[in-house]
Scaffold this motif. Structure first.
Motif, PDB file in Angstrom:
ATOM      1  N   GLU A  87       0.501  -1.018  -0.413  1.00 38.87           N
ATOM      2  CA  GLU A  87       0.156   0.536   0.044  1.00 38.87           C
ATOM      3  C   GLU A  87       0.561   1.866  -0.301  1.00 38.87           C
ATOM      4  O   GLU A  87       0.877   2.211  -1.040  1.00 38.87           O
ATOM      5  N   TYR A  88       2.185   1.416   0.826  1.00 34.99           N
ATOM      6  CA  TYR A  88       2.270   1.993   0.358  1.00 34.99           C
ATOM      7  C   TYR A  88       3.323   2.486  -0.340  1.00 34.99           C
ATOM      8  O   TYR A  88       3.614   3.381  -1.163  1.00 34.99           O
ATOM      9  N   TYR A  89       3.596   1.292  -1.278  1.00 30.24           N
ATOM     10  CA  TYR A  89       4.120   1.881  -2.405  1.00 30.24           C
ATOM     11  C   TYR A  89       3.361   2.083  -3.594  1.00 30.24           C
ATOM     12  O   TYR A  89       3.629   2.750  -4.460  1.00 30.24           O
ATOM     13  N   ARG A  90       1.928   1.658  -3.456  1.00 29.82           N
ATOM     14  CA  ARG A  90       1.220   2.237  -4.390  1.00 29.82           C
ATOM     15  C   ARG A  90       0.587   3.885  -4.020  1.00 29.82           C
ATOM     16  O   ARG A  90       0.702   4.420  -5.324  1.00 29.82           O
ATOM     17  N   GLN A  91       0.975   4.067  -3.007  1.00 27.35           N
ATOM     18  CA  GLN A  91       0.567   5.395  -2.402  1.00 27.35           C
ATOM     19  C   GLN A  91       1.666   6.089  -4.034  1.00 27.35           C
ATOM     20  O   GLN A  91       1.808   7.332  -3.691  1.00 27.35           O
ATOM     21  N   LEU A  92       3.277   6.027  -3.128  1.00 26.83           N
ATOM     22  CA  LEU A  92       4.045   6.786  -3.904  1.00 26.83           C
ATOM     23  C   LEU A  92       4.108   6.437  -5.038  1.00 26.83           C
ATOM     24  O   LEU A  92       4.186   7.960  -5.350  1.00 26.83           O
ATOM     25  N   LEU A  93       3.454   5.376  -5.834  1.00 26.30           N
ATOM     26  CA  LEU A  93       3.868   5.419  -7.314  1.00 26.30           C
ATOM     27  C   LEU A  93       2.521   6.667  -7.403  1.00 26.30           C
ATOM     28  O   LEU A  93       2.554   7.187  -8.568  1.00 26.30           O
ATOM     29  N   MET A  94       1.052   6.867  -6.779  1.00 24.77           N
ATOM     30  CA  MET A  94       0.434   7.846  -7.143  1.00 24.77           C
ATOM     31  C   MET A  94       0.836   8.993  -6.862  1.00 24.77           C
ATOM     32  O   MET A  94       0.732   9.600  -7.374  1.00 24.77           O
ATOM     33  N   LEU A  95       1.667   8.884  -5.408  1.00 27.40           N
ATOM     34  CA  LEU A  95       2.387  10.338  -5.652  1.00 27.40           C
ATOM     35  C   LEU A  95       3.062  10.996  -6.595  1.00 27.40           C
ATOM     36  O   LEU A  95       3.249  12.061  -7.553  1.00 27.40           O
ATOM     37  N   ILE A  96       3.707  10.579  -7.644  1.00 27.99           N
ATOM     38  CA  ILE A  96       4.951  10.038  -8.234  1.00 27.99           C
ATOM     39  C   ILE A  96       4.081  10.827  -9.721  1.00 27.99           C
ATOM     40  O   ILE A  96       4.668  11.501 -10.666  1.00 27.99           O
ATOM     41  N   TYR A  97       2.841   9.822 -10.211  1.00 34.00           N
ATOM     42  CA  TYR A  97       1.913   9.842 -10.967  1.00 34.00           C
ATOM     43  C   TYR A  97       1.845  11.055 -11.232  1.00 34.00           C
ATOM     44  O   TYR A  97       1.646  11.968 -11.672  1.00 34.00           O
ATOM     45  N   ARG A  98       0.936  11.802 -10.067  1.00 33.40           N
ATOM     46  CA  ARG A  98       0.448  13.107 -10.551  1.00 33.40           C
ATOM     47  C   ARG A  98       1.632  14.454 -10.209  1.00 33.40           C
ATOM     48  O   ARG A  98       1.437  15.373 -10.736  1.00 33.40           O
ATOM     49  N   LEU A  99       3.360  14.194  -9.807  1.00 35.81           N
ATOM     50  CA  LEU A  99       3.827  15.148 -10.026  1.00 35.81           C
ATOM     51  C   LEU A  99       3.977  15.331 -11.386  1.00 35.81           C
ATOM     52  O   LEU A  99       4.333  16.149 -11.931  1.00 35.81           O
ATOM     53  N   LEU A 100       4.256  14.257 -12.287  1.00 33.68           N
ATOM     54  CA  LEU A 100       4.816  13.916 -12.929  1.00 33.68           C
ATOM     55  C   LEU A 100       4.009  14.516 -14.667  1.00 33.68           C
ATOM     56  O   LEU A 100       4.447  15.477 -15.264  1.00 33.68           O
ATOM     57  N   PHE A 101       2.655  14.439 -14.090  1.00 32.39           N
ATOM     58  CA  PHE A 101       1.020  14.949 -14.323  1.00 32.39           C
ATOM     59  C   PHE A 101       1.297  16.688 -14.523  1.00 32.39           C
ATOM     60  O   PHE A 101       1.174  16.945 -15.530  1.00 32.39           O
ATOM     61  N   LEU A 102       1.880  17.121 -12.899  1.00 37.05           N
ATOM     62  CA  LEU A 102       1.717  18.446 -12.790  1.00 37.05           C
ATOM     63  C   LEU A 102       3.567  18.512 -14.227  1.00 37.05           C
ATOM     64  O   LEU A 102       3.013  20.103 -14.496  1.00 37.05           O
ATOM     65  N   MET A 103       3.920  17.995 -14.348  1.00 33.96           N
ATOM     66  CA  MET A 103       5.012  18.444 -14.301  1.00 33.96           C
ATOM     67  C   MET A 103       4.980  18.889 -16.000  1.00 33.96           C
ATOM     68  O   MET A 103       5.766  19.790 -16.763  1.00 33.96           O
ATOM     69  N   VAL A 104       3.885  17.847 -16.397  1.00 34.86           N
ATOM     70  CA  VAL A 104       3.730  17.843 -17.500  1.00 34.86           C
ATOM     71  C   VAL A 104       3.072  19.331 -18.420  1.00 34.86           C
ATOM     72  O   VAL A 104       3.334  20.383 -19.364  1.00 34.86           O
ATOM     73  N   ALA A 105       2.190  19.286 -17.432  1.00 36.00           N
ATOM     74  CA  ALA A 105       0.806  20.515 -18.103  1.00 36.00           C
ATOM     75  C   ALA A 105       1.257  21.601 -17.730  1.00 36.00           C
ATOM     76  O   ALA A 105       1.460  22.330 -18.512  1.00 36.00           O
ATOM     77  N   GLU A 106       2.789  21.824 -16.334  1.00 34.78           N
ATOM     78  CA  GLU A 106       3.072  23.409 -16.361  1.00 34.78           C
ATOM     79  C   GLU A 106       4.402  23.393 -17.421  1.00 34.78           C
ATOM     80  O   GLU A 106       3.805  24.707 -17.877  1.00 34.78           O
ATOM     81  N   SER A 107       4.878  22.089 -18.147  1.00 33.62           N
ATOM     82  CA  SER A 107       6.125  22.508 -19.503  1.00 33.62           C
ATOM     83  C   SER A 107       5.017  23.427 -20.196  1.00 33.62           C
ATOM     84  O   SER A 107       5.443  23.271 -21.564  1.00 33.62           O
ATOM     85  N   ARG A 108       3.896  21.873 -20.286  1.00 36.07           N
ATOM     86  CA  ARG A 108       2.973  22.436 -21.845  1.00 36.07           C
ATOM     87  C   ARG A 108       2.624  23.718 -21.687  1.00 36.07           C
ATOM     88  O   ARG A 108       1.208  24.712 -22.354  1.00 36.07           O
ATOM     89  N   ASP A 109       2.386  24.645 -20.240  1.00 35.05           N
ATOM     90  CA  ASP A 109       1.922  26.111 -20.107  1.00 35.05           C
ATOM     91  C   ASP A 109       0.204  26.228 -20.022  1.00 35.05           C
ATOM     92  O   ASP A 109      -1.383  26.149 -20.690  1.00 35.05           O
ATOM     93  N   LEU A 110      -0.028  24.704 -19.392  1.00 32.42           N
ATOM     94  CA  LEU A 110      -1.908  24.355 -19.230  1.00 32.42           C
ATOM     95  C   LEU A 110      -2.289  24.720 -18.111  1.00 32.42           C
ATOM     96  O   LEU A 110      -2.854  23.863 -17.194  1.00 32.42           O
ATOM     97  N   LEU A 111      -1.434  24.682 -17.271  1.00 36.09           N
ATOM     98  CA  LEU A 111      -1.390  25.391 -15.076  1.00 36.09           C
ATOM     99  C   LEU A 111      -2.093  27.134 -15.875  1.00 36.09           C
ATOM    100  O   LEU A 111      -1.804  27.301 -15.828  1.00 36.09           O
ATOM    101  N   LEU A 112      -2.903  27.329 -14.514  1.00 30.02           N
ATOM    102  CA  LEU A 112      -3.271  28.332 -14.903  1.00 30.02           C
ATOM    103  C   LEU A 112      -1.875  29.879 -14.083  1.00 30.02           C
ATOM    104  O   LEU A 112      -1.980  29.456 -12.947  1.00 30.02           O
ATOM    105  N   ASN A 113      -2.238  30.888 -14.483  1.00 33.63           N
ATOM    106  CA  ASN A 113      -1.279  31.424 -14.593  1.00 33.63           C
ATOM    107  C   ASN A 113      -1.774  32.214 -12.873  1.00 33.63           C
ATOM    108  O   ASN A 113      -2.738  32.723 -12.925  1.00 33.63           O
TER     109      ASN A 113
END
Length: 85
Positions: free
Chosen positions: A46-72
């Motif tokens: 469960e700890y591993y699964r939660q870490l993966l979810m955190l990593i995927y969320r961070l990756l999603f935010l980084m990709v969205a930010e790199s594509r200027d998809l986040l609200l400025n």
């Protein structure tokens, strides 16, 4: 050639996840987490699964930010002003 490097990539990813997991457990403010893991209240899987979810969320935010998809900030301020906040 690329296929030969996949095991090395996988090893690096696994090592990074392990370091992240240990970092959270070793942080002085995470005594409650350490106790829950030690007692078995939080299973390793469960700890591993939660870490993966955190990593995927961070990756999603980084990709969205790199594509200027986040609200400025300017747009956020204008929206808040229009809402009277």
């Amino acid at each position: 050639f690329i296929f030969l490097q996949v095991p090395k990539l996988r090893d690096g990813v696994e090592k990074s996840i392990e370091q992240l997991a240990n970092g959270f457990l070793q942080h002085p403010k995470n005594e409650a987490l350490r106790q829950r893991v030690a007692s078995g209240e939080i299973l390793a899987t469960e700890y591993y699964r939660q870490l993966l979810m955190l990593i995927y969320r961070l990756l999603f935010l980084m990709v969205a930010e790199s594509r200027d998809l986040l609200l400025n900030n300017n747009a956020a301020i204008l929206i808040l002003e229009k809402m009277g906040i």
